[in-house]
Design an enzyme around this catalytic site. Structure first.
Site, mmCIF file in Angstrom:
data_model
loop_
_atom_site.group_PDB
_atom_site.id
_atom_site.type_symbol
_atom_site.label_atom_id
_atom_site.label_comp_id
_atom_site.label_asym_id
_atom_site.label_seq_id
_atom_site.Cartn_x
_atom_site.Cartn_y
_atom_site.Cartn_z
ATOM 1 N N GLY A 73 0.782 -1.235 0.000
ATOM 2 C CA GLY A 73 0.000 0.000 0.000
ATOM 3 C C GLY A 73 0.810 1.281 0.000
ATOM 4 N N MET A 76 -3.977 -6.652 -7.035
ATOM 5 C CA MET A 76 -3.498 -7.723 -7.905
ATOM 6 C C MET A 76 -4.595 -8.737 -8.220
ATOM 7 S SD MET A 76 -0.717 -6.369 -8.371
ATOM 8 C CE MET A 76 0.876 -7.019 -8.784
ATOM 9 N N ARG A 77 -5.668 -8.278 -8.830
ATOM 10 C CA ARG A 77 -6.734 -9.166 -9.298
ATOM 11 C C ARG A 77 -7.049 -8.833 -10.749
ATOM 12 N NH1 ARG A 77 -7.533 -13.559 -6.983
ATOM 13 N NH2 ARG A 77 -9.609 -13.652 -7.884
ATOM 14 N N ASN A 114 -5.065 3.016 -12.881
ATOM 15 C CA ASN A 114 -4.140 2.003 -12.371
ATOM 16 C C ASN A 114 -2.725 2.542 -12.466
ATOM 17 O OD1 ASN A 114 -3.204 -0.617 -11.516
ATOM 18 N ND2 ASN A 114 -2.636 -1.056 -13.647
ATOM 19 N N HIS A 119 1.214 1.166 -12.911
ATOM 20 C CA HIS A 119 1.943 -0.030 -13.305
ATOM 21 C C HIS A 119 3.434 0.292 -13.361
ATOM 22 C CE1 HIS A 119 2.578 -3.942 -15.085
ATOM 23 N NE2 HIS A 119 3.356 -3.365 -15.975
#
Ligand code: GAR
Length: 204
Positions: A12, A84-85, A101, A103
């Site tokens: 987090g 992470m889904r 998101n 990345h």
């Protein structure tokens, strides 16, 4: 400013960067009860929730429960921060144009996992991170902002990841703020910021 909900699965640190930037985080939701980030959010008086994927037989059922938990807070923005889904198409469509998101690569290079290891073994000389709108394709979608770092001769994964992570913590709050202030426009799959703000950083 309208509020946002942050989805996490673990450490987090990006969630923390969003909170520490003073963004209006209404809630942090994790799919894992042991996500370290939950404690920090709670310590800052932010609502937390756990929607465990293990409690649902199908992806559809999990995503429906997740959407219900998110919508309870009526957020303008949903921010995936190390969540992470794999998301179903229906879930992605529900939040289309208002889900971001982060990345750890310069997309479209190195979608998926092990981005730093792949950057090193491929021999790229620049690596970095990307904030993008979420689409049905994993780690793809209109790019809001990118930060590049050099890949140095004696880098290992740990050093490279740390250098990239420091930039993640800069660009994610920036992208979220732009979104919440209504400064992002998507035209033909390309994101531009209203006003003259740089959408790229280089951190040598
Ligand atoms: C971050 O490096 C983020 O970019 C990455 O997971 C890490 C989470 O760290 N996300 C992805 O790989 C998404 N495909 P954090 O929990 O400390 O923010």
């Amino acid at each position: 400013m309208n509020s946002m909900v942050v989805l996490i699965s673990g450490r987090g640190s990006n969630m923390r960067a969003l909170i520490d930037a003073g963004l209006p985080v209404a809630a942090v939701i994790s799919n894992r009860a042991d996500a370290a980030g939950l404690a920090y959010a709670a310590s800052r008086g932010i609502a937390t929730a756990i929607v465990s994927h293990r409690d649902y037989a199908t992806r559809d059922a999990f995503d429906a429960a997740l959407a219900q938990a998110i919508d309870a807070f009526h957020p303008e923005l949903v921010a995936l921060a190390g969540f992470m889904r794999i998301l179903t198409d229906g879930f992605v469509q529900r939040y289309q144009g208002r889900m971001l998101n982060i990345h750890p690569s310069l997309l479209p290079a190195f979608p998926g996992l092990d981005t730093h290891g792949r950057a090193l073994s491929t021999g790229v000389k620049l690596h970095g991170c990307t904030v993008h709108f979420v689409t049905a394709q994993l780690d793809h979608g209109p790019i809001v902002i990118q930060a590049a770092v050099p890949v140095l001769r004696h880098d290992d994964e740990t050093r490279l990841a740390a250098r990239v992570l420091a930039q993640e913590h800069r660009i994610y709050p920036q992208a979220a703020r732009w979104f919440l202030e209504g400064q992002l426009v998507i035209e033909g799959g390309v994101v531009r910021v209203v006003g003259d703000y740089p959408q790229q950083l280089y951190a040598p």
